[in-house]
Write a protein that holds these residues in place. Structure first.
Motif, PDB file in Angstrom:
ATOM      1  N   ALA A 124      55.441 -20.872 -99.231  1.00 26.43           N
ATOM      2  CA  ALA A 124      55.122 -19.617 -98.547  1.00 26.43           C
ATOM      3  C   ALA A 124      55.681 -19.576 -97.136  1.00 26.43           C
ATOM      4  O   ALA A 124      56.248 -18.567 -96.712  1.00 26.43           O
ATOM      5  CB  ALA A 124      53.617 -19.415 -98.518  1.00 26.43           C
ATOM      6  N   GLY A 125      55.564 -20.695 -96.415  1.00 27.79           N
ATOM      7  CA  GLY A 125      55.946 -20.675 -95.011  1.00 27.79           C
ATOM      8  C   GLY A 125      57.424 -20.381 -94.800  1.00 27.79           C
ATOM      9  O   GLY A 125      57.822 -19.821 -93.785  1.00 27.79           O
ATOM     10  N   PHE A 126      58.224 -20.752 -95.780  1.00 31.92           N
ATOM     11  CA  PHE A 126      59.663 -20.525 -95.622  1.00 31.92           C
ATOM     12  C   PHE A 126      59.947 -19.044 -95.421  1.00 31.92           C
ATOM     13  O   PHE A 126      60.638 -18.649 -94.479  1.00 31.92           O
ATOM     14  CB  PHE A 126      60.404 -21.064 -96.848  1.00 31.92           C
ATOM     15  N   PHE A 127      59.415 -18.241 -96.334  1.00 35.02           N
ATOM     16  CA  PHE A 127      59.754 -16.815 -96.284  1.00 35.02           C
ATOM     17  C   PHE A 127      59.224 -16.166 -95.015  1.00 35.02           C
ATOM     18  O   PHE A 127      59.923 -15.369 -94.382  1.00 35.02           O
ATOM     19  CB  PHE A 127      59.210 -16.114 -97.526  1.00 35.02           C
ATOM     20  N   SER A 128      58.008 -16.512 -94.635  1.00 35.74           N
ATOM     21  CA  SER A 128      57.442 -15.817 -93.477  1.00 35.74           C
ATOM     22  C   SER A 128      58.133 -16.262 -92.194  1.00 35.74           C
ATOM     23  O   SER A 128      58.536 -15.454 -91.367  1.00 35.74           O
ATOM     24  CB  SER A 128      55.936 -16.065 -93.398  1.00 35.74           C
ATOM     25  N   LYS A 129      58.316 -17.576 -92.053  1.00 39.59           N
ATOM     26  CA  LYS A 129      58.936 -18.057 -90.818  1.00 39.59           C
ATOM     27  C   LYS A 129      60.382 -17.582 -90.725  1.00 39.59           C
ATOM     28  O   LYS A 129      60.871 -17.169 -89.680  1.00 39.59           O
ATOM     29  CB  LYS A 129      58.867 -19.586 -90.786  1.00 39.59           C
ATOM     30  N   ASP A 130      61.032 -17.649 -91.859  1.00 38.49           N
ATOM     31  CA  ASP A 130      62.428 -17.256 -91.892  1.00 38.49           C
ATOM     32  C   ASP A 130      62.604 -15.806 -91.476  1.00 38.49           C
ATOM     33  O   ASP A 130      63.524 -15.462 -90.732  1.00 38.49           O
ATOM     34  CB  ASP A 130      62.958 -17.468 -93.316  1.00 38.49           C
ATOM     35  N   GLU A 131      61.695 -14.958 -91.978  1.00 40.47           N
ATOM     36  CA  GLU A 131      61.835 -13.553 -91.637  1.00 40.47           C
ATOM     37  C   GLU A 131      61.665 -13.336 -90.144  1.00 40.47           C
ATOM     38  O   GLU A 131      62.391 -12.557 -89.528  1.00 40.47           O
ATOM     39  CB  GLU A 131      60.817 -12.710 -92.406  1.00 40.47           C
ATOM     40  N   GLY A 164      54.226 -16.678-100.742  1.00 40.54           N
ATOM     41  CA  GLY A 164      55.308 -16.057 -99.981  1.00 40.54           C
ATOM     42  C   GLY A 164      56.188 -15.163-100.810  1.00 40.54           C
ATOM     43  O   GLY A 164      57.064 -14.475-100.280  1.00 40.54           O
ATOM     44  N   TRP A 165      55.969 -15.155-102.084  1.00 48.29           N
ATOM     45  CA  TRP A 165      56.913 -14.450-102.947  1.00 48.29           C
ATOM     46  C   TRP A 165      56.689 -12.946-102.957  1.00 48.29           C
ATOM     47  O   TRP A 165      57.398 -12.221-103.671  1.00 48.29           O
ATOM     48  CB  TRP A 165      56.784 -14.976-104.387  1.00 48.29           C
ATOM     49  N   ILE A 166      55.722 -12.467-102.163  1.00 49.02           N
ATOM     50  CA  ILE A 166      55.478 -11.019-102.165  1.00 49.02           C
ATOM     51  C   ILE A 166      56.219 -10.315-101.038  1.00 49.02           C
ATOM     52  O   ILE A 166      56.105  -9.119-100.874  1.00 49.02           O
ATOM     53  CB  ILE A 166      53.971 -10.698-102.041  1.00 49.02           C
TER      54      ILE A 166
END
Lengths: 711, 173, 97
Positions: free
Chosen positions: A442-449, A531-533
């Motif tokens: 999950a953290g990848f998508f949020s931090k990345d964004e 994070g997939w949402i």
């Protein structure tokens, strides 16, 4: 049932289902648990009066220990169910305007009309889901964790009260009610941090949290005073409707409001300069740290900025300040976490750091990204804290059994726990991978964004401080690397390597009971897939999205659009289009791959590096030297504050006490008393008992009267 | 003639009064008092209050002063010839205050008296009655007609005084 | 003669007041009070020539009351003397604070 005074038309024809009950359920839990706690306390004090020695367990009965187990998590489950029902309803409703339910008028003086009203829109619904959902899991965890604690009903009472206030905060329809919730969660934080109040240090930690929060509260109050001055109303709808017309973009008033809200947010969300209370707050029970200082209360600041997104969008200086403080705090806290040995302190500084990321997100105008990171962070940080709680619980138990006296929270006393606590080990690793920003957690998508949006802002058409945002972008990347490093260090020191607790103690180390590891498992699932949402189209189509095969979507972004569109419009109008590539070139996919690979390399490298290193037991360890020492001592911030803020205040207070109060004011009052006694003594001289004297005074009186008549 | 007599009587009255205040022994003070009373009676005569002059001598100087004397002798005072007068500061301050009071009184009375004398004409308000009823009758006539009630009340007062005096001075038995 | 009588009355009154203030023997103090009464009588009589016979009538009553008062007062002094064995007013200071 309270009369609903005002019902905004429900667009899309969806009627919310008993939204007021969602708030009242935790309050009911508080009342019941509080009553049980009071009756237990009364029994204890009666026993002491009857001559028994003071025993914490004296007043507890089966009821005071069994009932809160069901009432505490029970009201939370009911609240979560109700929230879920409303959430599902809202999903199908295509809401564009928030639904407002007004219950009664609280304040009505002059121009100020404040109603007790709740607002149901996408943002508040997401927050409610997080609060009740994660809150419920933590309540269940607490049943196992606090089982042997004599203040069991009091704990659940405070926890329920906290959830009540937090719900008030996120469901408020105007700034005044939000402030009620704001203050209430501050109060509950104090009550829960200082839960074991008989220990002076722990009580002081509670005090510190409350006082530092208060400084932020001042910012909040000043901001809403200013808002009222401008708009004569504190309702969100009123303010946000009029704001684009009343405020000048980048003008002084809106910038002041934004900066004041920033002050409030730094207090509540532990950013520079008001973060000092959060590490000390680890004195409270670990589930409290999980709930309040990871998942919910500290996110209130981010929520405030997200809710007031329109105001921040209209103030580029304010937004840049939010982002700047966020990224600075992120880096700062990450450096401190590198050298801490207490497992909870590492997680505390990690929380401060991740909150910095959220601030960075909402500061660059990526409100959705910020709230998304809030959500994913709630999952994996709560998991990390609960896992740490399980570890501490186990180690403490073992040390207690063998009567060994050392710190159960010090990682130097742990090690090799993976053999004893496998479930905890696995779930915590999942959380660590999530927080390090490794795909596909999950953290990848949020931090990345967030990092991506920062870079995009740096390259925007009319970006006001583009050089600044470039710096932010670089710092954010650096912090991500540090995050991976210190979290892996934590995992290695705790679970890998040889066990340092002691041979005898190792026999008593065991896995957490079911009530404790089931919430861990649920949260880990959320950390993996949560994070997939919110995956953008570019990412979905690339390797990071499994080339479109993995079930990812951008649902979250669309879900929050009605809330953020006003701010987004302002941003587009004034800043032009955002860049499509990062400051030094490269698209979103490329940088996503770079960051996740770098994090993965760091994780592996740290596991190898630390796995080989010998860690000395806490009792034999020495203080680090040089720069490490600075990091270990938290950059001496507490000492700085103590010298330059606390001590002058104390000196002034002492002066005011000794000189002004005791000498001047008391002296003045005593002077009046003494003067009266003196006058009385003088008067008594006239009472000689001699008739002659009395006749003399008679004559004097006659003389005076005669003089008045004659002269 | 009347004026000269008046001033002689006045001088004796003042002298007697002063003597009362600074008399060495109680008996001496008493005797000075009697002198003062007697000269006052003389002034009464000059002011055409003949009956009152007689009553003054008989009752005031004759009975009341004798009563004082009896008490002084009963208590066996007057043998010491030590002065029991306050000295020094008390005398000075008292003198000052009473002197001021006396001075103010004198001034007021002078002004008032002169005003009265001019406003009310010659002092002959009682001359007619005197001629008609005589010296005693001029008092007796209003006393027993118009002012009968106060007269009777005074009688009762005297009765009360007698009873009171006897009760108070009885030896506790 | 009116003014002179009035002034004489005032003077004797002042002397009587002085006596009350200055003397320690309670019987002489009482005597000085009688002096004051006497001065007032003189004033009344002097004024009765201008205001009517009521002045002299009042003097009559004053004398009666003075007699009664003297009797009772001296009786009180006697009973005090029986207790204190002195008529020095310095010793009668129960009213002292």
């Amino acid at each position: 049932m309270l009369q609903v005074a005002e019902v905004a038309d429900s667009p899309g024809g969806w009627e919310p289902f008993l939204p007021g009950i969602i708030i009242l359920l935790p309050l009911l839990g508080f009342v019941v648990n509080g009553g049980l706690a009071l009756s237990a306390a009364r029994k204890s004090s009666n026993a002491v009066r009857a001559g028994h020695e003071f025993d914490f367990f004296e007043g507890t009965t089966a009821t005071t220990h069994r009932l809160p187990t069901w009432v505490g998590p029970g009201v939370m489950l009911a609240a979560f169910m109700l929230t879920l029902v409303n959430f599902v309803g809202m999903l199908g409703a295509e809401l564009h305007e928030p639904i407002i339910r007004s219950y009664w008028t609280w304040i009505s003086t002059g121009d100020l009309e404040v109603a007790v009203a709740i607002q149901l829109d996408q943002l508040s619904m997401i927050m409610m889901m997080i609060i009740t959902g994660v809150g419920f899991l933590i309540h269940v965890f607490s049943v196992g964790y606090m089982r042997d604690d004599p203040g069991y009903p009091r704990y659940f009472a405070y926890l329920n009260l906290f959830v009540f206030f937090m719900l008030v905060l996120v469901m408020a329809a105007n700034y005044a009610i939000m402030f009620v919730g704001w203050e209430g969660v501050g109060l509950c934080s104090y009550l829960l941090i200082g839960y074991w109040f008989s220990d002076k240090e722990k009580a002081s930690a509670g005090k510190k949290a409350f006082i530092v929060n208060r400084i932020g509260d001042l910012g909040f109050l000043l901001a809403i005073f200013l808002l009222f001055l401008v708009f004569q109303s504190l309702d969100y709808q009123e303010v946000f409707r009029q704001a684009p017309d009343v405020f000048v973009y980048g003008g002084p008033v809106v910038t002041t409001v934004a900066l004041l809200f920033l002050v409030a947010a730094t207090g509540k969300s532990a950013q520079i300069p008001l973060f000092v209370w959060l590490p000390d707050a680890m004195a409270g029970p670990t589930p409290v740290s999980a709930l309040i200082h990871a998942a919910t209360m500290v996110t209130a600041g981010v929520y405030l900025v997200a809710r007031s997104s329109l105001l921040f969008a209209m103030s580029p200086l304010g937004s840049a300040a939010v982002a700047g403080i966020g990224v600075l705090t992120a880096l700062f806290a990450a450096t401190i976490a590198l050298k801490q040995n207490d497992i909870k302190k590492v997680l505390a500084y990690s929380t401060v750091s991740q909150l910095g990321y959220m601030f960075l997100g909402v500061g660059v105008g990526a409100y959705t990204a910020g709230v998304f990171h809030l959500m994913t962070h709630a999952f994996f940080k709560a998991l990390l804290f609960l896992g740490a709680g399980a570890v501490i619980h186990s180690v403490h138990h073992a040390l207690h059994r063998t009567h060994k006296d050392c710190d159960a929270q010090d990682m130097r006393n742990m090690g090799g726990l993976r053999a004893h606590m496998p479930i905890t080990w696995i779930t915590m690793w999942l959380a660590t991978l999530a927080i390090s920003g490794i795909w596909p957690f999950a953290g990848f998508f949020s931090k990345d964004e967030i990092i991506w949006m920062t870079g995009a802002m740096a390259g925007a058409e009319n970006a006001p401080y583009s050089g600044l945002y470039t710096i932010y972008w670089i710092l954010a990347l650096a912090t991500a690397m540090l995050t991976a490093f210190y979290m892996t260090r934590l995992m290695v020191m705790t679970f890998h390597g040889a066990n340092r607790t002691g041979v005898k103690e190792a026999e008593h180390l065991h896995e957490a009971p079911r009530t404790m590891w089931i919430p861990l498992a649920i949260l880990s699932a959320l950390s993996v897939f949560g994070g997939w949402i919110n995956v953008t189209a570019d990412l979905r189509a690339s390797v990071l999205g499994g080339f479109g095969l993995l079930p990812m979507s951008e649902w979250f972004h669309h879900w929050l659009e009605p809330v953020t569109e006003a701010a987004r419009a302002v941003q587009e109008a004034n800043l032009g289009e955002l860049a499509h590539s990062a400051p030094f070139g490269g698209g979103e996919v490329m940088w996503g791959l770079i960051s996740t690979s770098a994090a993965l390399i760091i994780v592996f490298g740290t596991v190898r590096l630390f796995g080989k290193r010998e860690v000395t037991v806490a009792a034999e360890d020495v203080q680090p030297q040089g720069f490490s020492r600075v990091l270990y001592n938290k950059w001496y911030v507490d000492e700085f504050y103590h010298r330059w803020v606390v001590d002058p205040i104390l000196t002034t207070s002492r002066f005011l006490w000794r000189v002004v109060d005791a000498t001047l004011i008391d002296g003045a009052v005593n002077l009046i008393g003494n003067a009266t006694r003196l006058a009385g003594w003088v008067g008594s001289l006239f009472q000689t008992g001699q008739v002659n004297t009395y006749a003399f005074f008679l004559t004097v009186g006659v003389l005076i009267i005669l003089s008045v008549i004659a002269l | 003639m009347a004026d000269i007599l008046f001033f002689i009587f006045a001088a004796v009255a003042v002298g007697g009064a002063v003597g009362v205040v600074i008399g060495r022994s109680p008996v001496a003070s008493l005797l000075f008092m009697i002198a003062c009373l007697a000269s006052t009676a003389g002034i009464f005569v000059l002011l055409e209050a003949h009956f009152l002059a007689a009553v003054q001598i008989i009752v005031y100087a004759g009975a009341i002063m004798v009563l004082f004397l009896f008490v002084i002798m009963l208590l066996n005072l007057g043998h010491d010839y030590r002065r029991d007068i306050r000295g020094g500061l008390a005398m000075l301050v008292g003198f000052g205050v009473t002197g001021a009071m006396g001075g103010l009184l004198a001034r007021q009375l002078t002004d008032g008296g002169r005003a009265l004398a001019t406003n009310l004409g010659p002092g002959d308000a009682i001359d007619a009655a005197l001629l008609e009823y005589g010296a005693v009758g001029v008092i007796a006539q209003p006393l027993f007609t118009e002012y009968l009630v106060p007269f009777e009340l005074t009688g009762i007062l005297l009765l009360v005084a007698i009873v009171g005096a006897i009760v108070l001075s009885k030896k506790a038995s | 003669m009116l003014v002179e009588s009035l002034v004489l009355g005032g003077l004797i009154f002042a002397i009587g007041t002085l006596g009350v203030i200055v003397r320690r023997n309670v019987i002489i103090m009482f005597l000085c009070i009688e002096l004051q009464l006497n001065a007032v009588n003189l004033t009344f009589v002097a004024l009765s020539r201008y205001h009517g016979i009521e002045g002299q009538l009042f003097v009559f009553f004053v004398m009666t009351v003075a007699a009664a008062e003297a009797a009772v007062g001296l009786a009180i002094i006697i009973s005090i003397f029986r207790h204190y064995q002195t008529v020095n007013v310095n010793h009668f200071n129960l009213l002292k604070w």
